[in-house]
Design a protein around this motif. Structure first.
Motif, mmCIF file in Angstrom:
data_model
loop_
_atom_site.group_PDB
_atom_site.id
_atom_site.type_symbol
_atom_site.label_atom_id
_atom_site.label_comp_id
_atom_site.label_asym_id
_atom_site.label_seq_id
_atom_site.Cartn_x
_atom_site.Cartn_y
_atom_site.Cartn_z
ATOM 1 N N VAL A 227 34.115 71.489 53.329
ATOM 2 C CA VAL A 227 34.543 70.362 52.499
ATOM 3 C C VAL A 227 34.284 69.065 53.262
ATOM 4 N N LEU A 228 33.480 68.203 52.664
ATOM 5 C CA LEU A 228 33.103 66.943 53.323
ATOM 6 C C LEU A 228 33.646 65.777 52.512
ATOM 7 N N ASP A 229 34.527 64.984 53.123
ATOM 8 C CA ASP A 229 35.108 63.837 52.411
ATOM 9 C C ASP A 229 34.460 62.557 52.921
ATOM 10 N N GLU A 230 33.596 61.972 52.110
ATOM 11 C CA GLU A 230 32.936 60.692 52.436
ATOM 12 C C GLU A 230 32.270 60.742 53.814
ATOM 13 N N ALA A 231 31.438 61.764 54.010
ATOM 14 C CA ALA A 231 30.857 61.977 55.334
ATOM 15 C C ALA A 231 29.844 60.910 55.730
ATOM 16 N N THR A 232 29.345 60.136 54.772
ATOM 17 C CA THR A 232 28.324 59.142 55.140
ATOM 18 C C THR A 232 28.828 57.712 54.958
ATOM 19 N N GLU A 233 30.107 57.590 54.609
ATOM 20 C CA GLU A 233 30.682 56.273 54.305
ATOM 21 C C GLU A 233 30.625 55.340 55.528
ATOM 22 N N GLY A 234 30.142 54.141 55.322
ATOM 23 C CA GLY A 234 30.205 53.110 56.365
ATOM 24 C C GLY A 234 29.282 53.326 57.547
ATOM 25 N N LEU A 235 28.306 54.204 57.413
ATOM 26 C CA LEU A 235 27.421 54.471 58.558
ATOM 27 C C LEU A 235 26.074 53.766 58.379
ATOM 28 N N ALA A 236 25.402 53.554 59.490
ATOM 29 C CA ALA A 236 24.086 52.913 59.457
ATOM 30 C C ALA A 236 23.105 53.813 58.695
ATOM 31 N N PRO A 237 22.127 53.220 57.994
ATOM 32 C CA PRO A 237 21.201 54.017 57.173
ATOM 33 C C PRO A 237 20.532 55.165 57.928
ATOM 34 N N VAL A 238 20.150 54.927 59.162
ATOM 35 C CA VAL A 238 19.436 55.989 59.898
ATOM 36 C C VAL A 238 20.360 57.193 60.162
ATOM 37 N N ILE A 239 21.629 56.910 60.409
ATOM 38 C CA ILE A 239 22.608 57.992 60.640
ATOM 39 C C ILE A 239 22.913 58.700 59.313
ATOM 40 N N ARG A 240 23.051 57.906 58.264
ATOM 41 C CA ARG A 240 23.276 58.516 56.939
ATOM 42 C C ARG A 240 22.170 59.510 56.629
ATOM 43 N N GLN A 241 20.940 59.127 56.909
ATOM 44 C CA GLN A 241 19.807 60.030 56.633
ATOM 45 C C GLN A 241 19.928 61.318 57.421
ATOM 46 N N GLU A 242 20.384 61.195 58.678
ATOM 47 C CA GLU A 242 20.523 62.408 59.506
ATOM 48 C C GLU A 242 21.588 63.331 58.906
ATOM 49 N N ILE A 243 22.652 62.723 58.394
ATOM 50 C CA ILE A 243 23.731 63.545 57.831
ATOM 51 C C ILE A 243 23.283 64.158 56.494
ATOM 52 N N TRP A 244 22.566 63.398 55.680
ATOM 53 C CA TRP A 244 22.061 63.989 54.425
ATOM 54 C C TRP A 244 21.059 65.104 54.708
#
Ligand code: ATP
Length: 236
Positions: free
Chosen positions: A161-178
């Protein structure tokens, strides 16, 4: 007696839950199902009850009515510490980890046997290997989020269960998490996902559940989430 085949029984079934914070009611009838191997998105505008639903599932803000069943467990009857043991892994909003333990200690402390090992988590997020001896509190926000995901994976959850796992992060980090979330999908990891990024969620979700003012108002496949549903419930 007719016994329902197990493949028809959802892995997680939340039915009609109501949850309060003190005297203030936050959930008024949430229904949510996740089948084994599915990726389900829990959606809704700010303050509609997504985090409270997750907190209720994990017994952190217990529901006062309704049922929460996970595999053979009645989660409403289990204390919070037993819920993780039942096979649910939470990446909470706010990416909590132990600030004064090293990255590696943070990962090892939650470890349970299964597919996900320290090596695999470090391969998924090479930054965690690079920073393995650093105290968690010295990590950037994005690295702490990777650590929070890594910690949940190390429990080898049957439902992640992931709650807002990419919220407020830099785009490059968001991409890594996606990228990691897409890998979970490929691997058939059962996942419940809260996120606002429709462009990332819709291509990978099997189903979406939308909350409005603490109630489930829409359930369907991403393809059915047309502009009228989006305008009405998601404000986009
Ligand atoms: P967001 O997308 O902003 O995180 P959400 O959909 O996760 O929102 P919740 O955080 O579950 O929504 O909030 C649902 C309702 O419960 C809101 O009205 C919120 O103000 C209220 N609420 C949340 N946390 C608390 C709390 N600790 N005490 C009292 N009310 C709360």
């Amino acid at each position: 007696m007719f016994v329902k085949p197990t493949w028809e029984i959802p892995m997680l079934k939340v039915a009609d839950i109501e949850t309060f914070y003190g005297p203030s009611q936050a959930l008024f009838g949430v229904n949510l199902e996740v089948n084994a191997g599915e990726m389900v998105a829990l959606m809704g505008r700010n303050g509609m009850g997504k985090t409270t639903t997750i907190r209720s599932i994990f017994g952190l803000t217990p529901a006062s009515r309704g049922t929460i069943e996970f595999e053979s467990h009645d989660l409403r009857r289990l204390p919070a510490y037993r819920i993780a043991k039942a096979g649910l892994g939470l990446v909470p909003e706010g990416r909590r980890c132990f600030p004064n333990l090293s990255v590696r200690e943070n990962l090892l402390v939650t470890a349970r046997p299964g597919e996900w090992t320290l090596e695999k988590v470090e391969t998924l997020f090479p930054r965690l290997e690079e920073r393995r001896a650093q105290m968690a509190k010295t990590l950037s926000g994005g690295e702490q989020q990777m650590l929070a995901i890594g910690r949940a994976l190390m429990t080898n959850p049957r439902l992640l269960v992931l709650d807002e796992a990419t919220e407020g992060l830099a785009p490059v980090i968001r991409q890594e998490i996606w990228r990691a979330i897409r890998l979970f999908k490929q691997q058939g990891q059962s996942t419940l996902l809260v996120d606002k990024s429709l462009s990332e969620i819709l291509p990978i979700a099997d189903r979406c559940t939308i909350l409005e003012k603490g109630s489930t108002v829409w359930v369907g496949e991403p393809a059915a989430l047309d502009s009228s549903v989006r305008d009405r419930y998601l404000g986009v």
